[in-house]
Design a protein around this motif. Structure first.
Motif, PDB file in Angstrom:
ATOM      1  N   ARG A 126       8.869   7.704   0.839  1.00  0.00           N
ATOM      2  CA  ARG A 126       7.689   8.294   1.482  1.00  0.00           C
ATOM      3  C   ARG A 126       7.984   9.746   1.808  1.00  0.00           C
ATOM      4  O   ARG A 126       8.705  10.024   2.748  1.00  0.00           O
ATOM      5  CB  ARG A 126       7.327   7.537   2.772  1.00  0.00           C
ATOM      6  N   PRO A 127       7.476  10.711   1.082  1.00  0.00           N
ATOM      7  CA  PRO A 127       6.589  10.565  -0.080  1.00  0.00           C
ATOM      8  C   PRO A 127       7.363  10.157  -1.335  1.00  0.00           C
ATOM      9  O   PRO A 127       8.590  10.152  -1.339  1.00  0.00           O
ATOM     10  CB  PRO A 127       6.009  11.972  -0.239  1.00  0.00           C
ATOM     11  N   ALA A 148      -1.243   6.761  -6.187  1.00  0.00           N
ATOM     12  CA  ALA A 148      -1.814   7.206  -4.919  1.00  0.00           C
ATOM     13  C   ALA A 148      -2.821   6.214  -4.351  1.00  0.00           C
ATOM     14  O   ALA A 148      -3.162   6.287  -3.162  1.00  0.00           O
ATOM     15  CB  ALA A 148      -2.476   8.569  -5.099  1.00  0.00           C
ATOM     16  N   LYS A 149      -3.300   5.282  -5.147  1.00  0.00           N
ATOM     17  CA  LYS A 149      -4.225   4.266  -4.659  1.00  0.00           C
ATOM     18  C   LYS A 149      -3.503   3.174  -3.876  1.00  0.00           C
ATOM     19  O   LYS A 149      -4.139   2.422  -3.114  1.00  0.00           O
ATOM     20  CB  LYS A 149      -5.002   3.644  -5.822  1.00  0.00           C
ATOM     21  N   LEU A 151       0.071   3.780  -2.696  1.00  0.00           N
ATOM     22  CA  LEU A 151       1.129   4.375  -1.885  1.00  0.00           C
ATOM     23  C   LEU A 151       0.519   5.504  -1.043  1.00  0.00           C
ATOM     24  O   LEU A 151      -0.367   6.221  -1.518  1.00  0.00           O
ATOM     25  CB  LEU A 151       2.248   4.927  -2.770  1.00  0.00           C
ATOM     26  N   PRO A 152       0.991   5.699   0.189  1.00  0.00           N
ATOM     27  CA  PRO A 152       0.330   6.655   1.083  1.00  0.00           C
ATOM     28  C   PRO A 152       0.557   8.119   0.755  1.00  0.00           C
ATOM     29  O   PRO A 152      -0.238   8.966   1.157  1.00  0.00           O
ATOM     30  CB  PRO A 152       0.925   6.311   2.456  1.00  0.00           C
ATOM     31  N   ASP A 153       1.631   8.449   0.039  1.00  0.00           N
ATOM     32  CA  ASP A 153       1.914   9.869  -0.212  1.00  0.00           C
ATOM     33  C   ASP A 153       2.641  10.002  -1.542  1.00  0.00           C
ATOM     34  O   ASP A 153       3.824   9.670  -1.652  1.00  0.00           O
ATOM     35  CB  ASP A 153       2.764  10.448   0.925  1.00  0.00           C
ATOM     36  N   GLU A 257       4.398  -2.203   1.983  1.00  0.00           N
ATOM     37  CA  GLU A 257       3.088  -2.309   2.622  1.00  0.00           C
ATOM     38  C   GLU A 257       2.152  -3.134   1.748  1.00  0.00           C
ATOM     39  O   GLU A 257       2.309  -3.172   0.524  1.00  0.00           O
ATOM     40  CB  GLU A 257       2.500  -0.911   2.836  1.00  0.00           C
ATOM     41  N   ARG A 262      -4.667  -1.718   0.736  1.00  0.00           N
ATOM     42  CA  ARG A 262      -4.940  -0.326   0.385  1.00  0.00           C
ATOM     43  C   ARG A 262      -5.977  -0.238  -0.731  1.00  0.00           C
ATOM     44  O   ARG A 262      -6.834   0.643  -0.731  1.00  0.00           O
ATOM     45  CB  ARG A 262      -3.647   0.386  -0.019  1.00  0.00           C
ATOM     46  N   GLU A 265      -9.363  -0.886   0.798  1.00  0.00           N
ATOM     47  CA  GLU A 265      -9.811   0.279   1.565  1.00  0.00           C
ATOM     48  C   GLU A 265     -10.341   1.368   0.646  1.00  0.00           C
ATOM     49  O   GLU A 265     -11.350   2.009   0.933  1.00  0.00           O
ATOM     50  CB  GLU A 265      -8.659   0.820   2.409  1.00  0.00           C
TER      51      GLU A 265
END
Length: 278
Positions: A126-127, A148-149, A151-153, A257, A262, A265
């Motif tokens: 992360r990232p 990116a869909k 993983l947050p970064d 995660e 995700r 969302e």
């Protein structure tokens, strides 16, 4: 990679080679069956190494010397490639070669151990830095778009020059522990330098590249070979694109995660903003 080069590459799979020996192996793979007719001196000149290094390379593979290895290469050169379909044009033949590349990759992925090891390195970063320069830049962007869909970064490093290492420094300072490097022929020097710099920073590096003996494979912690097509004016990258998506699937499976949350969302946001027509 053509069928002759694939047969030559099979000789080196699993061998523990020094960097110099990897350079020799890479030169032989690049020249496929024609390498069977080169002398030790010619191979040395081709790879930019000494002639004794070629002899030691042959012995590292279990042969008594380079003449014995050359006999093996010649026996491989006598193996006929898959016969072309009668009457097919150059474009059809190139695409059929891509089909054989994918079939070979599918066979090799019967054991997903290496892919899972690569995914474990990337999933927790992360990232996550994704490197791809020149011909590999679109593929880095493709991987980064979908990653990116879930993983947050995700930070795609697709430009060279003086800012490349700055952006790598920034990713590391933000907490990045790993980098995916997509490095395709003709192997940009900046990409190889970035891999070495990431390693020096303590980051794990996974490389998607065309050959197990490419310079990127040598420099990475985990290498995922995916052959490129060479029968048209410019290379076909079907294999590397497929490998990128196989790797992303494994990253999703290894992600700490909930991936499904995700994705849901994102779909809810896309619907609210009317991003897609269907």
């Amino acid at each position: 990679m053509n069928d002759g080069a694939v047969r030559v590459l099979d000789l080196f799979q699993g061998a523990r080679l020094t960097p110099t020996q990897r350079r020799i192996a890479h030169s032989l793979v690049q020249h496929g069956p024609s390498a069977a007719y080169l002398s030790a001196a010619e191979v040395a000149e081709l790879a930019g190494v000494s002639q004794p290094s070629v002899t030691r390379f042959a012995m590292a593979l279990g042969y008594a010397g380079y003449p014995a290895l050359r006999r093996e290469l010649r026996s491989l050169a006598d193996v006929p490639a898959s016969p072309p379909e009668a009457g097919e044009n150059e474009t059809q033949l190139a695409l059929r070669a891509e089909s054989r590349h994918l079939e070979r990759m599918a066979d090799e992925l019967g054991d997903l151990g290496t892919v899972e090891r690569a995914a474990a390195l990337l999933a927790g970063s992360r990232p996550l830095a994704v490197l791809g320069l020149r011909a590999a830049a679109p593929l880095a962007g493709y991987f980064g778009y979908f990653a990116a869909k879930v993983l947050p970064d995700v930070r795609v490093l697709d430009g060279g020059g003086t800012t490349l290492l700055d952006r790598l420094d920034q990713a590391r300072a933000a907490g990045a522990t790993a980098m995916l490097a997509i490095v395709l022929p003709r192997y940009p020097r900046e990409a190889l330098d970035a891999i070495r710099e990431a390693t020096a920073m303590g980051m794990g590096v996974v490389a998607i590249t065309d050959s197990a003996v490419s310079p990127a494979a040598e420099a990475a912690d985990v290498a995922l070979p995916a052959p490129v097509g060479t029968q048209l004016v410019f290379d076909l990258h079907t294999g590397p694109m497929a490998m990128a998506m196989v790797l992303l699937q494994a990253v999703c499976d290894a992600a700490p995660e909930p991936v499904q949350r995700r994705l849901e969302e994102f779909e809810a946001t896309a619907a609210r903003r009317h991003i897609f027509e269907a």
